[in-house]
Enzyme design. Sequence first.
Site, PDB file in Angstrom:
ATOM      1  N   TYR A 194       0.838  -1.202   0.000  1.00  0.00           N
ATOM      2  CA  TYR A 194       0.000   0.000   0.000  1.00  0.00           C
ATOM      3  C   TYR A 194       0.873   1.252   0.000  1.00  0.00           C
ATOM      4  O   TYR A 194       0.852   2.044   0.932  1.00  0.00           O
ATOM      5  CB  TYR A 194      -0.909  -0.053   1.226  1.00  0.00           C
ATOM      6  CG  TYR A 194      -2.042   0.937   1.276  1.00  0.00           C
ATOM      7  CD1 TYR A 194      -2.536   1.561   0.141  1.00  0.00           C
ATOM      8  CD2 TYR A 194      -2.645   1.249   2.498  1.00  0.00           C
ATOM      9  CE1 TYR A 194      -3.589   2.452   0.206  1.00  0.00           C
ATOM     10  CE2 TYR A 194      -3.698   2.133   2.582  1.00  0.00           C
ATOM     11  CZ  TYR A 194      -4.166   2.739   1.438  1.00  0.00           C
ATOM     12  OH  TYR A 194      -5.218   3.636   1.506  1.00  0.00           O
ATOM     13  N   ASP A 250      11.923  -2.924   9.914  1.00  0.00           N
ATOM     14  CA  ASP A 250      10.939  -2.385   8.978  1.00  0.00           C
ATOM     15  C   ASP A 250       9.894  -1.630   9.791  1.00  0.00           C
ATOM     16  O   ASP A 250       9.022  -2.230  10.423  1.00  0.00           O
ATOM     17  CB  ASP A 250      10.307  -3.539   8.195  1.00  0.00           C
ATOM     18  CG  ASP A 250       9.305  -3.067   7.142  1.00  0.00           C
ATOM     19  OD1 ASP A 250       9.141  -1.849   6.969  1.00  0.00           O
ATOM     20  OD2 ASP A 250       8.675  -3.941   6.504  1.00  0.00           O
ATOM     21  N   LEU A 265       1.193  -0.828  13.866  1.00  0.00           N
ATOM     22  CA  LEU A 265       0.206  -0.537  14.900  1.00  0.00           C
ATOM     23  C   LEU A 265      -1.168  -1.065  14.521  1.00  0.00           C
ATOM     24  O   LEU A 265      -2.117  -0.957  15.300  1.00  0.00           O
ATOM     25  CB  LEU A 265       0.122   0.976  15.139  1.00  0.00           C
ATOM     26  CG  LEU A 265       1.389   1.653  15.669  1.00  0.00           C
ATOM     27  CD1 LEU A 265       1.173   3.161  15.795  1.00  0.00           C
ATOM     28  CD2 LEU A 265       1.794   1.062  17.014  1.00  0.00           C
ATOM     29  N   SER A 266      -1.284  -1.618  13.320  1.00  0.00           N
ATOM     30  CA  SER A 266      -2.556  -2.147  12.835  1.00  0.00           C
ATOM     31  C   SER A 266      -2.733  -3.598  13.264  1.00  0.00           C
ATOM     32  O   SER A 266      -1.877  -4.438  12.973  1.00  0.00           O
ATOM     33  CB  SER A 266      -2.606  -2.047  11.300  1.00  0.00           C
ATOM     34  OG  SER A 266      -3.563  -2.932  10.761  1.00  0.00           O
ATOM     35  N   GLU A 303       8.288   4.084  18.864  1.00  0.00           N
ATOM     36  CA  GLU A 303       8.502   4.762  20.136  1.00  0.00           C
ATOM     37  C   GLU A 303       8.917   3.784  21.241  1.00  0.00           C
ATOM     38  O   GLU A 303       9.596   4.170  22.196  1.00  0.00           O
ATOM     39  CB  GLU A 303       7.224   5.500  20.563  1.00  0.00           C
ATOM     40  CG  GLU A 303       6.779   6.591  19.608  1.00  0.00           C
ATOM     41  CD  GLU A 303       5.836   6.104  18.522  1.00  0.00           C
ATOM     42  OE1 GLU A 303       5.167   6.952  17.893  1.00  0.00           O
ATOM     43  OE2 GLU A 303       5.758   4.869  18.282  1.00  0.00           O
ATOM     44  N   CYS A 339      -5.695  12.465  -4.885  1.00  0.00           N
ATOM     45  CA  CYS A 339      -4.246  12.353  -4.679  1.00  0.00           C
ATOM     46  C   CYS A 339      -3.520  12.238  -6.006  1.00  0.00           C
ATOM     47  O   CYS A 339      -2.463  12.855  -6.213  1.00  0.00           O
ATOM     48  CB  CYS A 339      -3.929  11.150  -3.798  1.00  0.00           C
ATOM     49  SG  CYS A 339      -4.357  11.368  -2.054  1.00  0.00           S
TER      50      CYS A 339
END
Length: 295
Positions: A37, A74, A99-100, A128, A273
Amino acid sequence: MESVTAKKLEPYVDNVQAHYDLSDEFFELFLDPSMTYSCAYFEREDMTLEQAQTAKIDLALGKLDLRPGMTLLDVGCGWGALATRAVEKYDVDVIGLTLSQNQFEHAGRAVKNLSSTRTAEIRLQGWEDFDQPVDRIVSIGAFEHFRRQRYSAFFDKCRSVLPDDGRMLLHTIVMRPLAEIMASGVVFTREDAHFVRFIMREIFPGGQLALSDMVASKATASGFRVEREHALGPHYVRTLDAWTDRLVAAREEAIELSSVENYDRYIHYLTGCSSRFEDGRIDVVQFSLGLAPPG
């Protein structure tokens, strides 16, 4: 403004999951089979979207001077295509961060049965919270979610986990300087302002684009050397147009999986976009960052 030193940084989990956890089945309707993506790289005119996505991954990994046995981080690993490619073609171990929840599960399955002695570990974790030494870092399409007040903290973190001869490849969408855009004859309209608000509210909550010179200056301040800025804007136009065509062809299924409103929202996002990459208002750049002194 958020302080990046007064307290521990918390990853933007809710913002990321609001977009990427919409539905794997929905994204499958317009992405290529690898579920990549981000901007493809049409190295040859006759490439399929899937071939061009593999070429983009190879373009990025090829800039990292990877050697067998290295560990590659990554950051924002998506659905796992790059991690898989890195293990199989470049013979390295990979740690992928996302985070998905959906990407974590999908990428975990994708790397589970790789025919290699190397390993690929997918973690539901933000940069983080990452503190493990690695040899190389790649990040494709994640920087747009970090927000400007965290750029310094991000590059500091990357510098802290790399060796003195470490390398990093950052692939991100950027804005061109306003004066440069105006000089090229592009005129900003009320529609452009509405589109920016639409993207930040309805597509990528909390998202924010950097100026290309801001990326370079923040990376340099953290100890990196910008070796190359490789702009790929025209390739993103073709990528977005391919995604649009695929989604239009799957309109009925897309509506069944989500809604008419969501289908229209994504068509507006992809076509809007594309037009802005085409006229140069925004660009996508691969920044090759090194640490060792030149020579």
